[in-house]
Design an enzyme around this catalytic site. Structure first.
Site, PDB file in Angstrom:
ATOM      1  N   HIS A 229       7.473 -12.006  49.436  1.00  0.00           N
ATOM      2  CA  HIS A 229       6.171 -12.328  48.843  1.00  0.00           C
ATOM      3  C   HIS A 229       6.285 -12.545  47.336  1.00  0.00           C
ATOM      4  O   HIS A 229       5.806 -13.546  46.803  1.00  0.00           O
ATOM      5  CB  HIS A 229       5.231 -11.160  49.161  1.00  0.00           C
ATOM      6  CG  HIS A 229       3.802 -11.363  48.787  1.00  0.00           C
ATOM      7  ND1 HIS A 229       3.018 -12.373  49.284  1.00  0.00           N
ATOM      8  CD2 HIS A 229       2.995 -10.635  47.955  1.00  0.00           C
ATOM      9  CE1 HIS A 229       1.791 -12.268  48.801  1.00  0.00           C
ATOM     10  NE2 HIS A 229       1.758 -11.239  47.976  1.00  0.00           N
ATOM     11  N   PHE A 230       6.927 -11.616  46.641  1.00  0.00           N
ATOM     12  CA  PHE A 230       7.068 -11.688  45.187  1.00  0.00           C
ATOM     13  C   PHE A 230       8.351 -12.441  44.841  1.00  0.00           C
ATOM     14  O   PHE A 230       9.327 -11.877  44.359  1.00  0.00           O
ATOM     15  CB  PHE A 230       7.066 -10.290  44.584  1.00  0.00           C
ATOM     16  CG  PHE A 230       5.699  -9.668  44.519  1.00  0.00           C
ATOM     17  CD1 PHE A 230       4.839  -9.927  43.465  1.00  0.00           C
ATOM     18  CD2 PHE A 230       5.258  -8.831  45.533  1.00  0.00           C
ATOM     19  CE1 PHE A 230       3.567  -9.368  43.407  1.00  0.00           C
ATOM     20  CE2 PHE A 230       3.992  -8.256  45.489  1.00  0.00           C
ATOM     21  CZ  PHE A 230       3.144  -8.531  44.421  1.00  0.00           C
TER      22      PHE A 230
END
Length: 289
Positions: free
Chosen positions: A262-263
């Site tokens: 996600h990051f």
């Protein structure tokens, strides 16, 4: 070098990071849950040589402080209104937007309201399609359908340090590549008194973003902004199908996948910066032709 500033906008004290020459083309970086502009700490210097880069902390996140009287109502509409006023206050008119997670519905609201100001969009795991929503959204969607105290309480599990760390390291090939201050800072800021209720309110209001997906998609079809979707393909919340869907409405959209979670900036900031610069340079040349 980045500069760390505060500015008062509509009685809110907004924190933002800024770098680069204001005479250069502007890029507005919009973070997501549960982060802040801190997530752009590695990206900003990579862009600042050729761009004017500005990254605010959204209300409810980071070091931004909202007014107390009258109490601020946290919703994605009001977040977008504050950021629109922020761009006016700092004097950026035409600008590209980098949208991630919560930053996507905020940035896309800006694009709907002010399409003439958006020069390009970089969507890094910033969703605008229902096919991009994974099963990880099931508990939040249950809260949308039945906003009961029980469903609200169940979502507190998303607000723990353990859950925040998991969002950062899930899908990453080497967990040691993720700086621990990233998720530790996010968790500490979320743990401030009252912030849990803010986050639970925003979980509930996220349904308004899904309701706006058709309007966002119409904007992509109508305006055809230069658009790069660069996606951590192991994201537990926003599936690769959400990136691929942009092409349906904007055939010239570019889609790139990274083997991370996600990051994505935690592990791939240099690659994302390089692709952004190439994309924005080509988009500028095409616009000038």
């Amino acid at each position: 070098m980045a500069r760390f500033n505060f500015i008062t906008v509509d009685d809110h004290r907004l924190f933002y990071r800024e770098a680069g020459d204001p005479k250069n083309p502007a890029i507005l970086l919009l973070h997501g849950f549960p982060s802040s502009s801190h997530m752009f700490r590695d990206l900003i210097p990579l862009l600042a040589e050729n761009y004017h880069v500005i990254a605010p902390d959204l209300p409810g996140f980071g070091f931004t402080e909202v007014r107390r009287d009258p109490p601020f109502k946290f919703s994605f509409d009001t977040l977008a209104e504050v950021i629109a006023a922020f761009t006016d206050a700092v004097g950026i008119r035409r600008h590209a937007i980098y949208v991630f997670d919560y930053g996507a519905p905020v940035g896309f609201r800006l694009a709907l309201a002010r399409p003439e100001q958006i020069t390009a969009i970089i969507s890094q795991n910033g969703n605008a399609y229902e096919e991009g929503l994974s099963e990880g959204w099931n508990p939040i969607q249950a809260y949308w359908r039945e906003p009961t105290a029980e469903h609200r309480a169940a979502l507190r599990a998303f607000l723990t340090l353990e859950a925040t760390k998991w969002q950062y390291v899930h899908g990453v090939a080497d967990e040691a590549a993720v700086a621990p201050e990233s998720y530790t800072l996010d968790a500490a800021l979320m743990a401030r008194p009252g912030n849990d209720e803010i986050q639970l309110d925003l979980f509930l209001d996220y349904a308004s973003n899904v309701a706006l997906y058709p309007a966002f998609q119409d904007y992509f079809r109508r305006e055809r902004p230069p658009l790069l979707a660069i996606w951590g393909c192991n994201d537990p919340f926003f599936l690769p199908a959400g990136a691929e869907a942009y092409v349906k409405d904007n055939p010239k959209a570019e889609v790139r996948f990274l083997d991370t979670g996600h990051f994505a900036l935690e592990t791939h900031s240099a690659e994302i910066a390089a692709r952004m610069i190439d994309f924005l340079d080509r988009s500028a040349v095409a616009a000038a032709a």
